[in-house]
Design a protein around this motif. Structure first.
Motif, short mmCIF file in Angstrom:
data_model
loop_
_atom_site.label_atom_id
_atom_site.label_comp_id
_atom_site.label_asym_id
_atom_site.label_seq_id
_atom_site.Cartn_x
_atom_site.Cartn_y
_atom_site.Cartn_z
N LEU A 209 -4.58 -6.73 -1.88
CA LEU A 209 -3.70 -5.56 -1.81
C LEU A 209 -2.29 -5.91 -2.28
CD1 LEU A 209 -4.87 -4.08 1.61
CD2 LEU A 209 -5.44 -3.27 -0.68
N ALA A 210 -1.83 -7.12 -1.97
CA ALA A 210 -0.52 -7.56 -2.43
C ALA A 210 -0.50 -7.66 -3.96
CB ALA A 210 -0.16 -8.91 -1.81
N ILE A 211 -1.59 -8.15 -4.52
CA ILE A 211 -1.70 -8.25 -5.99
C ILE A 211 -1.72 -6.85 -6.61
CG2 ILE A 211 -3.28 -8.89 -7.86
CD1 ILE A 211 -4.04 -11.35 -6.13
N ALA A 212 -2.45 -5.93 -5.98
CA ALA A 212 -2.49 -4.56 -6.49
C ALA A 212 -1.11 -3.94 -6.52
CB ALA A 212 -3.42 -3.71 -5.62
N THR A 213 -0.32 -4.21 -5.49
CA THR A 213 1.04 -3.67 -5.41
C THR A 213 1.91 -4.17 -6.56
OG1 THR A 213 0.85 -3.58 -3.00
CG2 THR A 213 3.06 -3.44 -3.92
N LYS A 214 1.64 -5.38 -6.99
CA LYS A 214 2.38 -5.93 -8.14
C LYS A 214 2.11 -5.11 -9.39
CE LYS A 214 0.70 -9.58 -10.12
NZ LYS A 214 0.29 -11.00 -10.40
N TYR A 215 0.88 -4.66 -9.56
CA TYR A 215 0.52 -3.92 -10.76
C TYR A 215 0.88 -2.43 -10.69
CZ TYR A 215 -1.94 -8.00 -12.53
OH TYR A 215 -2.23 -9.27 -13.00
N ASN A 216 0.76 -1.84 -9.50
CA ASN A 216 1.09 -0.41 -9.42
C ASN A 216 2.54 -0.15 -9.00
OD1 ASN A 216 1.19 -0.73 -6.58
ND2 ASN A 216 -0.92 -0.04 -6.31
N ARG A 217 3.28 -1.25 -8.76
CA ARG A 217 4.70 -1.16 -8.41
C ARG A 217 4.93 -0.24 -7.22
NH1 ARG A 217 7.57 -0.81 -14.44
NH2 ARG A 217 6.65 -2.76 -15.23
N GLY A 218 4.02 -0.33 -6.27
CA GLY A 218 4.11 0.51 -5.09
C GLY A 218 4.65 -0.26 -3.89
N ARG A 219 4.39 0.27 -2.74
CA ARG A 219 4.84 -0.32 -1.47
C ARG A 219 3.61 -0.64 -0.63
NH1 ARG A 219 7.88 3.15 3.26
NH2 ARG A 219 8.27 1.43 4.73
N TYR A 220 3.59 -1.83 -0.06
CA TYR A 220 2.46 -2.26 0.75
C TYR A 220 2.98 -2.64 2.13
CZ TYR A 220 -1.16 -5.62 2.34
OH TYR A 220 -2.09 -6.32 3.07
N VAL A 221 2.44 -1.97 3.16
CA VAL A 221 2.85 -2.21 4.54
C VAL A 221 1.64 -2.67 5.33
CG1 VAL A 221 3.82 -1.22 6.65
CG2 VAL A 221 4.64 -0.44 4.41
N CYS A 222 1.78 -3.77 6.05
CA CYS A 222 0.70 -4.26 6.91
C CYS A 222 1.10 -4.05 8.37
CB CYS A 222 0.44 -5.74 6.65
SG CYS A 222 -0.94 -6.39 7.64
N SER B 106 -0.95 -18.51 0.64
CA SER B 106 -1.63 -17.98 -0.54
C SER B 106 -0.72 -17.93 -1.76
CB SER B 106 -2.16 -16.57 -0.25
OG SER B 106 -1.09 -15.63 -0.20
N GLY B 107 0.59 -17.83 -1.53
CA GLY B 107 1.54 -17.80 -2.64
C GLY B 107 1.85 -16.42 -3.18
N VAL B 108 1.22 -15.37 -2.65
CA VAL B 108 1.53 -14.01 -3.12
C VAL B 108 2.75 -13.48 -2.38
CG1 VAL B 108 -0.88 -13.52 -3.66
CG2 VAL B 108 0.02 -12.93 -1.40
N CYS B 109 3.34 -12.42 -2.91
CA CYS B 109 4.52 -11.83 -2.28
C CYS B 109 4.13 -11.24 -0.92
CB CYS B 109 5.10 -10.73 -3.16
SG CYS B 109 5.83 -11.34 -4.69
N LEU B 110 4.93 -11.53 0.08
CA LEU B 110 4.67 -11.04 1.43
C LEU B 110 5.01 -9.55 1.52
CD1 LEU B 110 3.83 -12.14 4.27
CD2 LEU B 110 6.28 -12.26 4.79
N PRO B 111 4.09 -8.73 2.02
CA PRO B 111 4.38 -7.30 2.16
C PRO B 111 5.27 -7.04 3.37
CG PRO B 111 2.24 -7.76 3.09
CD PRO B 111 2.73 -9.06 2.46
N GLU B 112 5.59 -5.79 3.60
CA GLU B 112 6.30 -5.41 4.82
C GLU B 112 5.32 -5.55 5.98
OE1 GLU B 112 8.44 -1.62 4.57
OE2 GLU B 112 8.07 -1.68 2.40
N VAL B 113 5.73 -6.23 7.02
CA VAL B 113 4.86 -6.42 8.18
C VAL B 113 5.50 -5.71 9.37
CG1 VAL B 113 3.68 -8.07 9.67
CG2 VAL B 113 4.15 -8.67 7.29
#
Length: 223
Positions: free
Chosen positions: A65-78, A96-103
């Motif tokens: 989901l974090a990777i998807a957010t990179k491509y759709n330039r959206g917002r990801y909240v966990c 994992s090395g991916v960008c950390l979403p909003e938690v």
């Protein structure tokens, strides 16, 4: 406006997730949901997370989901239930090395009230408050895609299948239901956009259900 599918973006997120997570040729939840979130250009993706220390499926899904957010330039909240879960989640995502979403830590009902226009929502059914997450979600006017992972508690007695009837608000207009055999099962509901709901109201309030014998998809149409 409504959610529009972009196969190119979905493909990029799919392949990126496979490479990042080291997934084998066997399809899994992570790359499938990553492709869906990216392909439908989700502007606000929300995941109600639950730890899975046995097989790590919950973290690979989050990575996707974090990777998807990179491509759709959206917002990801966990959304996590407590501080212990937050620490576990953040630690695993950092490795994992991916960008950390909003938690966000807190009760599902309170957290979901603060999130507007959700168009992609993934909930782990093993959470004790999973029904509250769905019922409290403020869905996007463009429509929304709702995903329940590990759906076993809410099942139809006759068919032994997951039932959205016990989860969704009666005001929600469902246009399609799909059950897929990824992981421990994915149950997906496609919610109509505001335009779609308005068009549906021109017809009699009657549900027609059709099951595609080849794909197993269940189409729910209000006419």
């Amino acid at each position: 406006m409504k959610l529009v599918w972009s196969p190119e973006t979905a493909s990029k997120a799919y392949l990126d997730t496979i490479q990042t997570c080291g997934i084998s040729t066997k399809s899994s939840v992570a790359e499938f949901l990553s492709a869906m979130a990216a392909g439908y250009n989700a502007k606000l993706t929300v995941e109600a997370w639950k730890s899975d220390k046995i097989n790590g499926d919950s973290i690979t899904t989050s990575i996707g989901l974090a990777i998807a957010t990179k491509y759709n330039r959206g917002r990801y909240v966990c959304v996590v239930p407590d501080e212990e879960s937050r620490l576990e989640y953040v630690g695993a995502m950092q490795i994992s090395g991916v960008c950390l979403p909003e938690v966000v830590v807190g009760e599902a009902e309170e957290v979901m009230k603060r999130l507007n226009e959700v168009d992609f929502l993934i909930v782990d059914e093993r959470r004790s408050d999973f029904i509250s997450v769905f019922n409290s979600a403020k869905l996007s006017q463009r429509g929304a895609i709702l995903v329940c992972k590990n759906g076993s508690k809410i099942r139809n007695i006759e068919t032994n299948k997951f039932s959205w009837d016990g989860v969704l608000d009666s005001k929600v207009c469902v246009v399609r239901l799909v059950t897929l055999p990824f992981g421990n099962g994915l149950d997906i509901a496609y919610i109509a956009s505001i335009d779609g709901i308005q068009k549906a109201r021109k017809y009699a309030k009657r549900w027609i259900r059709h099951v595609d014998r080849n794909s197993g998809e269940e189409h729910v149409i209000r006419r």
